[in-house]
Design an enzyme around this catalytic site. Structure first.
Site, PDB file in Angstrom:
ATOM      1  N   HIS A  34       0.872  -1.177   0.000  1.00  0.00           N
ATOM      2  CA  HIS A  34       0.000   0.000   0.000  1.00  0.00           C
ATOM      3  C   HIS A  34       0.908   1.226   0.000  1.00  0.00           C
ATOM      4  O   HIS A  34       2.144   1.081  -0.012  1.00  0.00           O
ATOM      5  CB  HIS A  34      -0.950  -0.028   1.205  1.00  0.00           C
ATOM      6  N   HIS A  37       3.952   1.289   2.393  1.00  0.00           N
ATOM      7  CA  HIS A  37       5.141   0.571   1.897  1.00  0.00           C
ATOM      8  C   HIS A  37       5.869   1.402   0.839  1.00  0.00           C
ATOM      9  O   HIS A  37       7.090   1.507   0.852  1.00  0.00           O
ATOM     10  CB  HIS A  37       4.733  -0.756   1.254  1.00  0.00           C
ATOM     11  N   GLN A  61       6.516 -15.052  13.108  1.00  0.00           N
ATOM     12  CA  GLN A  61       6.017 -13.918  13.888  1.00  0.00           C
ATOM     13  C   GLN A  61       4.497 -13.939  14.057  1.00  0.00           C
ATOM     14  O   GLN A  61       3.919 -13.016  14.627  1.00  0.00           O
ATOM     15  CB  GLN A  61       6.497 -12.590  13.305  1.00  0.00           C
ATOM     16  N   GLY A 147       8.630   1.390   9.585  1.00  0.00           N
ATOM     17  CA  GLY A 147       7.554   2.359   9.740  1.00  0.00           C
ATOM     18  C   GLY A 147       7.196   2.602  11.204  1.00  0.00           C
ATOM     19  O   GLY A 147       7.165   1.660  12.002  1.00  0.00           O
ATOM     20  N   LYS A 149       4.372   3.124  12.144  1.00  0.00           N
ATOM     21  CA  LYS A 149       3.115   2.388  12.331  1.00  0.00           C
ATOM     22  C   LYS A 149       3.286   1.249  13.333  1.00  0.00           C
ATOM     23  O   LYS A 149       2.412   0.988  14.144  1.00  0.00           O
ATOM     24  CB  LYS A 149       2.663   1.863  10.968  1.00  0.00           C
ATOM     25  N   GLN A 153       7.845  -2.326  17.385  1.00  0.00           N
ATOM     26  CA  GLN A 153       8.793  -3.070  16.551  1.00  0.00           C
ATOM     27  C   GLN A 153      10.055  -2.245  16.298  1.00  0.00           C
ATOM     28  O   GLN A 153      11.162  -2.791  16.271  1.00  0.00           O
ATOM     29  CB  GLN A 153       8.117  -3.432  15.231  1.00  0.00           C
ATOM     30  N   ARG A 187      -3.743  -5.410   6.316  1.00  0.00           N
ATOM     31  CA  ARG A 187      -4.892  -6.073   6.948  1.00  0.00           C
ATOM     32  C   ARG A 187      -6.200  -5.316   6.743  1.00  0.00           C
ATOM     33  O   ARG A 187      -7.270  -5.867   7.025  1.00  0.00           O
ATOM     34  CB  ARG A 187      -4.636  -6.286   8.439  1.00  0.00           C
TER      35      ARG A 187
HETATM   36  P1  AMP Z   1       4.409  -4.977   6.854  1.00  0.00           P
HETATM   37  O1  AMP Z   1       4.456  -5.406   5.434  1.00  0.00           O
HETATM   38  O2  AMP Z   1       3.033  -4.682   7.359  1.00  0.00           O
HETATM   39  O3  AMP Z   1       5.219  -5.860   7.769  1.00  0.00           O
HETATM   40  O4  AMP Z   1       5.134  -3.571   6.908  1.00  0.00           O
HETATM   41  C1  AMP Z   1       6.418  -3.396   6.359  1.00  0.00           C
HETATM   42  C2  AMP Z   1       6.966  -2.076   6.827  1.00  0.00           C
HETATM   43  O5  AMP Z   1       6.087  -1.030   6.420  1.00  0.00           O
HETATM   44  C3  AMP Z   1       7.064  -1.989   8.356  1.00  0.00           C
HETATM   45  O6  AMP Z   1       8.262  -1.315   8.704  1.00  0.00           O
HETATM   46  C4  AMP Z   1       5.838  -1.190   8.729  1.00  0.00           C
HETATM   47  O7  AMP Z   1       5.982  -0.468   9.929  1.00  0.00           O
HETATM   48  C5  AMP Z   1       5.722  -0.263   7.542  1.00  0.00           C
HETATM   49  N1  AMP Z   1       4.348   0.232   7.410  1.00  0.00           N
HETATM   50  C6  AMP Z   1       3.208  -0.500   7.525  1.00  0.00           C
HETATM   51  N2  AMP Z   1       2.133   0.303   7.389  1.00  0.00           N
HETATM   52  C7  AMP Z   1       2.603   1.553   7.189  1.00  0.00           C
HETATM   53  C8  AMP Z   1       1.982   2.821   6.981  1.00  0.00           C
HETATM   54  N3  AMP Z   1       0.672   2.965   6.953  1.00  0.00           N
HETATM   55  N4  AMP Z   1       2.790   3.895   6.802  1.00  0.00           N
HETATM   56  C9  AMP Z   1       4.133   3.768   6.842  1.00  0.00           C
HETATM   57  N5  AMP Z   1       4.777   2.600   7.024  1.00  0.00           N
HETATM   58  C10 AMP Z   1       4.025   1.507   7.197  1.00  0.00           C
END
Ligand code: AMP
Length: 284
Positions: A34, A37, A61, A147, A149, A153, A187
């Site tokens: 999205h 990312h 995880q 992120g 977010k 983590q 999600r």
């Molecule tokens: P994920 O694929 O959900 O594991 O996220 C991969 C990376 O993208 C992680 O470092 C997240 O913190 C970051 N991330 C997820 N959602 C967002 C968002 N809405 N804005 C910025 N970074 C994000």
């Protein structure tokens, strides 16, 4: 953009780039991209010469009752999006490549992992620390981007990098939101139309906490009650936790002091979907 699915090949490639003196930036993800990312990928380009996005839905995880199996996946779409941003390599190993038969090592970070996400999702951060270590060893980055977010983590990853002497700069990128404030998340596709509408109240609730702080409230429980009160208006939302913490060490003093950086953390269920969000501010 080149797709790599073998660790050895990824390491050979990064070795070549490193020999040329190029800086490598890694963006670890679980895919189903999205704009959040994509913002990390764009930011990555400012930090070095070679951008590697890793795409791996990491089974270790996820808890036994979590959504590993149904976690959204769309490789073709992800490929096209990352490619359109100008990512150099998409490292997308299989589960067998990352955890081959006989695999037997786990990385456990003890600090920051005993509360909130770590408490609610037993073993989650062991899986994160383990896979991040493996991703770092496969991609050998100079810089890695995460992120805000997933705020907890980021603390766990910084601790891991410090404790295990990884020579990697960690950059934290701001949260990208939908126009109604909902933090983007892979999600979010689980949400029904009605749930999606209510989901924007998570950010509204965080704003209520922010309002309280800006009004001069420094008591942790009072700030938290503003957030809880807003969430409680929506019966579709089940609160998993609301927490107000020092954003740098995740401690929870009863009273915050002027100048202190504070994070408000929220985790809720909307139906079966668990969503997290946070906001950081400074006590005036
Ligand atoms: P994920 O694929 O959900 O594991 O996220 C991969 C990376 O993208 C992680 O470092 C997240 O913190 C970051 N991330 C997820 N959602 C967002 C968002 N809405 N804005 C910025 N970074 C994000």
């Amino acid at each position: 953009m080149k797709v790599i699915d073998k660790v050895q090949e990824m390491q050979n490639i990064v070795n070549t780039h490193r020999k040329r003196g190029e800086r490598i930036v890694c963006v670890p993800t679980m895919g189903y991209f999205h704009d959040g990312h994509l913002s990390l990928m764009k930011l990555a380009q400012e930090y070095g010469d070679v951008v590697i996005v890793t795409l791996f839905v990491n089974p270790t995880q996820f808890g036994p009752n979590e959504d590993f199996e149904r976690y959204p996946r769309d490789f073709q779409r992800d490929y096209e999006l990352a490619s359109s941003i100008g990512v150099d390599y998409l490292f997308a190993p299989t589960v067998e490549e990352m955890y081959p038969d006989g695999y037997s090592t786990k990385i456990i970070v003890n600090k920051f992992t005993d509360k909130f996400e770590g408490l609610k999702r037993a073993g989650h951060f062991d899986g994160v620390a383990t896979v991040v270590t493996k991703i770092f060893n496969a991609t050998k980055p100079n810089v890695a981007i995460f992120g805000q977010k997933d705020l907890q983590q980021t603390l766990v990853v910084r601790q891991l990098v410090k404790d295990l002497l990884f020579d990697i700069d960690i950059v934290i990128a701001p949260t990208v939101r939908e126009s109604d404030g909902l933090a983007m998340s892979s999600r979010n596709v689980y949400l029904s139309r009605e749930e999606r509408e209510v989901a924007s109240q998570i950010y509204r609730a965080l704003q209520k906490g922010l309002d309280a702080i800006n009004k001069g409230i420094t008591n942790r429980d009072v700030i938290s009650s503003y957030v809880q009160k807003h969430l409680s208006k929506f019966p579709q939302l089940t609160v998993d936790y609301v927490a107000v913490v020092n954003s740098e060490n995740f401690e929870e003093p009863a009273e915050f002091v002027p100048g202190e950086n504070v994070a408000i953390l929220v985790a809720v269920y909307l139906g079966k979907t668990r969503l997290i969000d946070n906001i950081i501010t400074k006590i005036p």
